[in-house]
Design an enzyme around this catalytic site. Structure first.
Site, PDB file in Angstrom:
ATOM      1  CE1 TYR A 135      -0.822  -4.251  -1.444  1.00  0.00           C
ATOM      2  CE2 TYR A 135       0.758  -2.727  -2.083  1.00  0.00           C
ATOM      3  CZ  TYR A 135       0.653  -4.113  -1.778  1.00  0.00           C
ATOM      4  OH  TYR A 135       1.176  -5.115  -2.508  1.00  0.00           O
ATOM      5  CG  ASP A 171       7.738 -12.434   1.926  1.00  0.00           C
ATOM      6  OD1 ASP A 171       7.149 -12.244   3.134  1.00  0.00           O
ATOM      7  OD2 ASP A 171       7.690 -11.539   1.079  1.00  0.00           O
TER       8      ASP A 171
END
Length: 181
Positions: A135, A171
């Site tokens: 990333y 999450d």
């Protein structure tokens, strides 16, 4: 020959990038980023942070994460080993595609990347064991500005392609989208 081919998606400013691979008898080279090319599609930021993640187990979901202003970020995502089902959700309320998602398979074989603009949440499901993802971020990570969308939210209804093996507690516990979102 261009180093990059840029393809628009159904979500404004979400761009798929195909990297050309240059090969010879020694091996290969492909560029992940070049300011000269990326500035033509609106990447006018410096890269503030580069992360490398490893997802060990096929079926794992990571995401759907984003940062809020003033530390909203653009991300360039590339799978350098393995294969992932990569997803971005448009969270820009003024957008025609608000709360719509776009997926793309990224793998070490396809030499594709995804440019994710500010205002989109990002996550993925690993389609193989031992996935490695790079990333590039335009701003550093900030815990105070981090937010998430639950990857299982029925309002978004992402069609994960394989059985879910693992999702982090964080999450899983992310609230579902409601009328106050």
């Amino acid at each position: 020959m261009n180093d990059f081919i840029f393809e628009n998606t159904s979500i404004k400013d979400l761009i798929i990038i195909k990297n050309n691979i240059f090969k010879d008898n020694r091996g290969s080279l492909s560029r992940i980023f070049c300011d000269d090319f990326f500035s033509k599609i609106g990447w006018n930021n410096s890269i503030a942070q580069i992360n490398h993640t490893i997802t060990k187990t096929r079926g794992t979901i990571k995401g759907m994460h984003y940062q809020i202003p003033p530390l909203s970020e653009k991300k360039l995502v590339k799978c350098i080993k393995g294969k992932i089902f990569d997803v971005a959700i448009d969270l820009r309320k003024e957008s025609e595609t608000f709360l719509k998602w776009h997926s793309e398979i990224l793998s070490e074989e396809d030499s594709k990347s995804k440019l994710i603009p500010e205002g989109l949440a990002h996550g993925y499901q690993s389609l193989s064991d031992n996935c490695h993802i790079i990333y590039c971020h335009t701003v550093p990570y900030s815990k105070d500005h981090e937010r998430a969308v639950n990857p299982l939210d029925k309002k978004i209804d992402i069609k994960w392609p394989i059985d879910i093996n693992l999702i982090s507690i964080k999450d899983q516990n992310t609230k579902m989208i409601d009328e106050n979102f």
